[in-house]
Scaffold this active site. Structure first.
Site: not given
Ligand code: MN
Ligand code: IPM
Length: 359
Positions: A187, A247
């Site tokens: 970022k 994830d």
């Molecule tokens: Mn995790």
């Protein structure tokens, strides 16, 4: 060969998925005449209940004294109100730190049989084969100062040149074994630590002229992962962004339950599925053991040097998926099985795969 494997089943579905993975490792030992010694140790909420700490010193010592560590999952809502250092999760962070593992590999590979289980359209997700290389020992998770009182919570996101350089080299070396493409995610439009990250990654890239490098801001990467997941090869990123993006990447392949991981670069390798403890599924024979079994395959490869055995175990997982076996998280399958059923199906297939591997 002889190997001592520390097994840390942990919380929730951890013990049941770990049991299936250990059974696969036992099968390797029996079939090929290896001597694997498994010893279980407490971690997470389980250790908090029994010993009042999420990582008992004896657990860490046993792990440091082993050839590899296989972990299930940590996290228990009963302990959510604990202060940071006494949450089950802090046991896992202390373990990673104690082992000195800094390179967390999280491969997300779409099996063709699961294209319809992905939340993305089949034509978008087809061909996805990426690995998130997550920096695991620094960044926001470990930054000082940190504090919490009634009105203010503080965390700090530091990175040093040394930390960025060693994880960058890990990612570039890995890319050389794959499709030679690194996407570094930061970022840098907002954060100074990301500006250092980008600068150091660019410098390291000069030593790898055969590997293509591009940079993405983390928000753009989160979007690109759902728009064009198959365009990624190695995603190199920091501790927090890697947690989040892995994830996201995992569900593209059908379910969070599919993803294995290896945490490397320290004294002893740590292997664990990417999923959490899923307390709602615990003890119901519903959890998908593939993330744990895939982690056992990574253990064979990275800590024991048993490459052919690792390939055979991954081939066994692929074979049962092709046959249509699937746990509930993978959606409607012709052959729905539970945790044990999936483990057994994989081991049956593994027995066949192993006949081609000689000790
Ligand atoms: Mn995790
Ligand atoms: C993971 C988990 C852990 C992390 C938690 C349980 C501390 O989410 O391995 O991805 O954030 O690293």
């Amino acid at each position: 060969m002889r190997a001592r494997i520390a097994v840390l089943p942990g919380d929730g579905i951890g013990p049941e998925v770990t049991r299936e993975a250990v059974a696969c490792l036992g099968q390797v030992a029996r079939t090929l005449g290896h001597d694997f010694e498994f010893q279980s140790h407490p971690v997470g909420g389980y250790a908090l209940d029994a010993y009042g700490v999420p990582l008992p010193p004896a657990t860490l010592e046993a792990c440091l004294d082993s050839d590899a560590v296989l972990l299930g999952a940590v996290g228990d809502p009963r302990h959510d109100k604990q202060p940071a250092g006494l949450k089950p999760e802090s046991g896992l962070l202390a373990l990673r730190q104690g082992l000195g593992v800094y390179a967390n590999l999280r491969p997300a590979l779409l099996h063709p049989a699961l294209a319809a289980s992905s939340p993305l359209k089949e034509e978008v997700v087809r061909g996805t084969d990426l690995v998130v290389v997550r920096e695991l020992a620094g960044g926001l998770y470990f930054g000082e100062p940190r504090s919490l009182d009634e009105d203010r919570g503080v965390n700090t996101l530091p990175y040093t040149r040394f930390e960025v350089e060693r994880i960058a080299r890990y990612a570039f070396d890995l890319a050389r074994l794959r499709r030679r493409k690194v996407t570094s995610v930061d970022k840098a439009n907002v954060l100074e630590s990301s500006q250092l990250w980008r600068r150091v990654v660019t410098e390291v890239a000069a030593d790898y002229p055969d590997v293509a490098l591009d940079h993405l801001y983390v928000d753009a990467c989160a979007m690109a992962l759902v728009l064009r997941p198959s365009s990624f090869d190695v995603i190199l990123t920091d501790n927090l962004f890697g947690d989040i993006l892995s994830d996201e990447a995992s569900v593209l392949t059908g379910s969070l339950g599919m993803l294995p991981s290896a945490s490397l670069g320290g004294k002893v390798g740590l292997y664990e599925p990417v999923h959490g403890s899923a307390p709602d599924l615990a003890g119901r024979d519903l959890a998908n053991p593939i993330g744990a079994i895939g982690s056992a395959a990574m253990l064979l490869r990275h800590s024991l040097g048993l490459e052919k055995e690792a390939d055979a175990l991954e081939a066994a997982i692929a074979a049962v998926l092709t046959q249509g076996f699937g746990t509930a998280d993978l959606g409607c399958q012709p052959a729905r099985v539970g945790t044990r059923g999936m483990g057994e199906a994989i081991r049956q297939s593994f027995a066949r795969e192993l006949t081609g591997v000689s000790a």
